[in-house]
Design a protein around this motif. Structure first.
Motif, PDB file in Angstrom:
ATOM      1  N   HIS A   1      -8.974  -4.474  -1.592  1.00 49.71           N
ATOM      2  CA  HIS A   1      -8.100  -3.327  -1.796  1.00 49.71           C
ATOM      3  C   HIS A   1      -7.203  -3.542  -3.006  1.00 49.71           C
ATOM      4  O   HIS A   1      -6.653  -4.616  -3.224  1.00 49.71           O
ATOM      5  N   VAL A   2      -7.054  -2.523  -3.791  1.00 46.56           N
ATOM      6  CA  VAL A   2      -6.220  -2.579  -4.983  1.00 46.56           C
ATOM      7  C   VAL A   2      -4.920  -1.837  -4.671  1.00 46.56           C
ATOM      8  O   VAL A   2      -4.953  -0.773  -4.052  1.00 46.56           O
ATOM      9  N   PRO A   3      -3.762  -2.370  -5.083  1.00 46.48           N
ATOM     10  CA  PRO A   3      -2.514  -1.650  -4.846  1.00 46.48           C
ATOM     11  C   PRO A   3      -2.580  -0.247  -5.446  1.00 46.48           C
ATOM     12  O   PRO A   3      -3.093  -0.059  -6.545  1.00 46.48           O
ATOM     13  N   VAL A   4      -2.056   0.725  -4.739  1.00 44.12           N
ATOM     14  CA  VAL A   4      -2.189   2.131  -5.127  1.00 44.12           C
ATOM     15  C   VAL A   4      -1.383   2.436  -6.390  1.00 44.12           C
ATOM     16  O   VAL A   4      -0.232   2.025  -6.524  1.00 44.12           O
ATOM     17  N   MET A   5      -2.005   3.154  -7.332  1.00 42.51           N
ATOM     18  CA  MET A   5      -1.375   3.617  -8.579  1.00 42.51           C
ATOM     19  C   MET A   5      -0.623   2.483  -9.293  1.00 42.51           C
ATOM     20  O   MET A   5       0.467   2.674  -9.835  1.00 42.51           O
ATOM     21  N   LEU A   6      -1.231   1.310  -9.287  1.00 47.21           N
ATOM     22  CA  LEU A   6      -0.557   0.111  -9.806  1.00 47.21           C
ATOM     23  C   LEU A   6      -0.132   0.262 -11.266  1.00 47.21           C
ATOM     24  O   LEU A   6       1.006  -0.048 -11.623  1.00 47.21           O
ATOM     25  N   GLY A   7      -1.045   0.751 -12.116  1.00 49.32           N
ATOM     26  CA  GLY A   7      -0.716   0.886 -13.535  1.00 49.32           C
ATOM     27  C   GLY A   7       0.481   1.807 -13.753  1.00 49.32           C
ATOM     28  O   GLY A   7       1.375   1.506 -14.550  1.00 49.32           O
TER      29      GLY A   7
ATOM     30  N   ALA B   1     -12.599   4.556  -6.055  1.00 46.12           N
ATOM     31  CA  ALA B   1     -12.607   3.106  -5.845  1.00 46.12           C
ATOM     32  C   ALA B   1     -11.824   2.706  -4.599  1.00 46.12           C
ATOM     33  O   ALA B   1     -12.110   1.687  -3.973  1.00 46.12           O
ATOM     34  N   ASN B   2     -10.827   3.498  -4.228  1.00 51.62           N
ATOM     35  CA  ASN B   2      -9.929   3.157  -3.118  1.00 51.62           C
ATOM     36  C   ASN B   2      -9.584   4.428  -2.348  1.00 51.62           C
ATOM     37  O   ASN B   2      -8.568   5.067  -2.618  1.00 51.62           O
ATOM     38  N   PRO B   3     -10.427   4.811  -1.377  1.00 50.16           N
ATOM     39  CA  PRO B   3     -10.218   6.080  -0.661  1.00 50.16           C
ATOM     40  C   PRO B   3      -8.840   6.190  -0.006  1.00 50.16           C
ATOM     41  O   PRO B   3      -8.332   7.292   0.177  1.00 50.16           O
ATOM     42  N   ARG B   4      -8.207   5.045   0.315  1.00 45.57           N
ATOM     43  CA  ARG B   4      -6.882   5.099   0.952  1.00 45.57           C
ATOM     44  C   ARG B   4      -5.809   5.626  -0.001  1.00 45.57           C
ATOM     45  O   ARG B   4      -4.715   5.972   0.415  1.00 45.57           O
ATOM     46  N   ALA B   5      -6.136   5.674  -1.292  1.00 46.14           N
ATOM     47  CA  ALA B   5      -5.174   6.201  -2.270  1.00 46.14           C
ATOM     48  C   ALA B   5      -5.158   7.726  -2.302  1.00 46.14           C
ATOM     49  O   ALA B   5      -4.260   8.329  -2.888  1.00 46.14           O
ATOM     50  N   ALA B   6      -6.140   8.348  -1.656  1.00 46.97           N
ATOM     51  CA  ALA B   6      -6.335   9.796  -1.825  1.00 46.97           C
ATOM     52  C   ALA B   6      -5.102  10.624  -1.504  1.00 46.97           C
ATOM     53  O   ALA B   6      -4.828  11.632  -2.156  1.00 46.97           O
ATOM     54  N   SER B   7      -4.332  10.220  -0.493  1.00 47.36           N
ATOM     55  CA  SER B   7      -3.189  11.039  -0.073  1.00 47.36           C
ATOM     56  C   SER B   7      -1.887  10.632  -0.774  1.00 47.36           C
ATOM     57  O   SER B   7      -0.823  11.184  -0.469  1.00 47.36           O
TER      58      SER B   7
END
Length: 323
Positions: A12-18, A304-310
């Protein structure tokens, strides 16, 4: 492309990291910047921030002892620059007082539940695996999902499912829960998911993923008092910011985002009477919005990371000291 060097355990990649790094960078350029990660989780954002800012001291807060333990190991290379505290985010003023750092340069709220909590069956967060109905982020607290499901009134359950889960069949699900628990207590995630599935009309069940998702989300928010903690924590974070300091909020639920939007809007508007030729200093805003509306992750990140969708991101900066 994502920088996979910051991938979480399990990929898992941290959400909206950049974007988080970009928004916080202007606030962290001083000689001894201090940042609070108010929902430390797996420490992914924290690790990236510590790597990007060699002089940064990071105060990481999480109520979950497992999160503190994992982050302590993950952030070991930065041990001299971190203070990790087991606490709820709304205890921020006390945490900062104890750390001797009443003013900070940045605060990050990442309100998502960390992957291990969702993925480890015994924690009781996941509807895809069978486990006791628990859902506590702090294993020492008394209130569990079992207590909510088996003792709350039909009206209370309906309100929680409607408000926290945005479940349009909230009253129907509550009615089914009361009927089932009258026969025998509902003690497992599997049984709860089955009851919710029965309560949702068949036509609706065919779309939108697991029908139990909204109910599980609602129970998790209720058990952990997540919204009430955030309602107190965000104003406390803004109060602690030095001039030029920034707060970034990542929310994953419309109620979280609404609180974020309302608190930031109230702090960034002129409170003086309308029509004055010269704004009164006492009424000028202490903060300015750094984002326009709520920002969302791009399609590439969601793929790449469906958990970021919301995810919804908002940020603000302190531009004046309080009067």
């Amino acid at each position: 492309m994502h920088d996979t060097s910051h991938a979480e355990p399990g990929g898992h990649v941290p959400v909206m990291l950049g974007r988080v790094l970009e928004l916080l960078a202007p606030a962290l350029g001083g000689s001894e910047p201090v940042l609070v990660d108010a929902n430390l989780g797996l420490g992914g954002h924290a690790e990236a921030l510590l790597a990007a800012h060699p002089r940064l001291h990071l105060i990481g807060v999480d109520r979950d002892p497992d999160a503190i333990e994992r982050s302590t190991a993950r952030l070991a290379p930065y041990a001299g620059r971190i203070t990790l505290v087991r606490a709820v985010s709304d205890e921020l003023p006390e945490v900062l007082a104890r750390a001797g750092r009443p003013r900070v340069d940045g605060v990050l709220f990442d309100l998502g539940v960390s992957s291990p909590q969702l993925d480890e069956a015994e924690r009781g967060f996941a509807y895809s695996q069978d486990a006791p109905l628990d859902m506590r982020m702090d294993p020492q607290q008394e209130l569990t999902a079992d207590v909510v499901v088996n003792t709350y009134s039909e009206g209370e359950l309906t309100r929680i499912l409607r408000d926290y889960g945005e479940e349009r069949f909230a009253s129907r699900v509550s009615r089914f829960l009361l009927r089932e628990r009258a026969a025998s207590p509902i003690t497992s995630t599997k049984r709860l998911a089955e009851i919710v599935r029965e309560a949702i009309p068949a036509a609706t069940r065919r779309t939108g993923g697991n029908p139990a998702k909204r109910t599980f989300q609602a129970l998790r928010i209720e058990v952990n008092g997540e919204l009430t903690a955030f309602e107190r924590a965000l104003p406390a974070a803004l109060d602690a910011l030095a001039v030029g300091g920034r707060v970034v909020v990542l929310s994953y639920h419309s109620l979280e985002d609404r609180i974020s939007k309302q608190v930031l809007a109230a702090r960034t508007k002129d409170t003086g009477p309308p029509g004055l030729p010269v704004p009164l200093p006492a009424h000028q805003p202490r903060f300015r919005l750094v984002t326009r509306g709520a920002e969302v992750p791009d399609e590439q990140e969601v793929a790449a990371n469906p958990r970021a969708a919301s995810a919804r991101l908002r940020a603000a900066e302190r531009i004046r000291e309080p009067e």
